[in-house]
Write a protein that holds these residues in place. Structure first.
Motif: not given
Ligand SMILES: NC(=O)c1ccc[n+]([C@@H]2O[C@H](COP(=O)([O-])OP(=O)(O)OC[C@H]3O[C@@H](n4cnc5c(N)ncnc54)[C@H](OP(=O)(O)O)[C@@H]3O)[C@@H](O)[C@H]2O)c1
Length: 286
Positions: A38-63
């Protein structure tokens, strides 16, 4: 070319994304990654893709890293827990076949007595052992680290510390962000360890003088030495871990560990680094 920027919800990562956009990097080739998208929405509005990652969650990083050409691993902010977190990110980048990993480390991380240095050194070692093509950006001190002292100076008439006559080659976060953008978006400086810092080193006395000039109020630097500095910070109610960090940082500064005169940062970004006067003015007006 696609590039993932971790820590994009933070100060440095966001500036790197903005710098890439300003340099004409296609927004759809940038993946701004953070814990709270949600805190990346201003960048998303500029066309940037966003991804949820948590350094504690390896699957999120891999994705998030799958299919990326480059990953900029902005060091995490959970001091003391970063080595396993960074290891997760490095393993995910390696498993995802990322072509180039760029890591934001700390000035002379392999030898520095700064309390934050061992985690950076350990991360650099994990990256080197992983075999992934990589570049290390050993960022020096941010000028913004002194914003609170700058703001307090005109109110109290002094800036306190324990850095003695140690010289500090700070630069603005925007300068380090520009360097990261150059390295991730071009072939420049790949495979190297860059010791990055501001063009002009200054002492705390000089910082106080700049604050006096900019604010119109007399501000003096009071060097307290290690014991008094510790007592003043403790009396001000700061938590012990933060007191330890601030006191040891100033001790390291007094011994010259925050000084670096290679000029590598301004060479990489193709312009002088932000003068201290500008950072002081920005802190006073914020
Ligand atoms: N050179 C210097 O003077 C200096 C000074 C301070 C820090 N640093 C280092 O430089 C880094 C970047 O600086 P900054 O000013 O941008 O710091 P910052 O604003 O605190 O940003 C830190 C970023 O790390 C992310 N992060 C923390 N834990 C995470 C986790 N478990 N999983 C995923 N992301 C996580 C944060 O995400 P959230 O938004 O979700 O918290 C945030 O995006 C810092 O993290 C620190 O390692 C350097």
């Amino acid at each position: 070319m696609s590039v993932v920027i971790t820590g994009a919800t933070g100060h440095l990562g966001r500036l790197v994304v903005e710098e890439l956009l300003d340099r004409g990097h296609g927004a759809d080739g940038i993946i701004a990654a953070g814990r709270d998208t949600d805190r990346l929405s201003a960048l998303a509005e500029r066309g940037v893709r966003t991804a949820r990652i948590d350094f504690e969650d390896p699957a999120s990083l891999k994705a998030a890293f799958e299919g990326a050409d480059t990953v900029l691993l902005v060091s995490g902010s959970e001091v003391g827990g970063r080595v396993p977190q960074h290891r997760n990110a490095i393993e995910a980048a390696t498993a995802s076949g990322v072509g180039h990993l760029v890591y934001t480390s700390a000035l002379r991380a392999d030898a520095s007595p700064l309390t934050v240095a061992p985690e950076h050194k350990a991360t650099e070692e994990i990256i080197a052992a992983s075999g992934i093509p990589h570049t290390i950006l050993r960022n020096g001190w941010y000028s913004e680290n002194y914003a609170a002292a700058v703001q307090q100076g005109p109110r109290t008439g002094s800036i306190i510390g324990g850095a003695g006559q140690g010289r500090i080659s700070s630069a603005a976060r925007a300068d380090y962000a520009a360097a990261a953008a150059v390295v991730v978006a071009s072939g420049e400086g790949h495979g190297q360890i860059h010791e990055l810092a501001g063009d002009t080193a200054w002492t705390m006395e000089e910082l106080a003088a700049r604050v006096s000039e900019a604010s119109g109020s007399p501000v003096a630097y009071r060097d307290l030495g290690e014991r008094e500095h510790r007592r003043a910070l403790t009396d001000a109610g700061l938590p012990e871990a933060l007191v330890d960090m601030l006191v040891s940082t100033d001790q390291a500064a007094s011994q010259g560990w925050l000084e670096e005169d290679s000029g590598a940062l301004s060479r990489l970004i193709g312009r002088p680094t932000t003068p201290l006067e500008e950072s002081v003015a920005a802190a006073l007006s914020s």
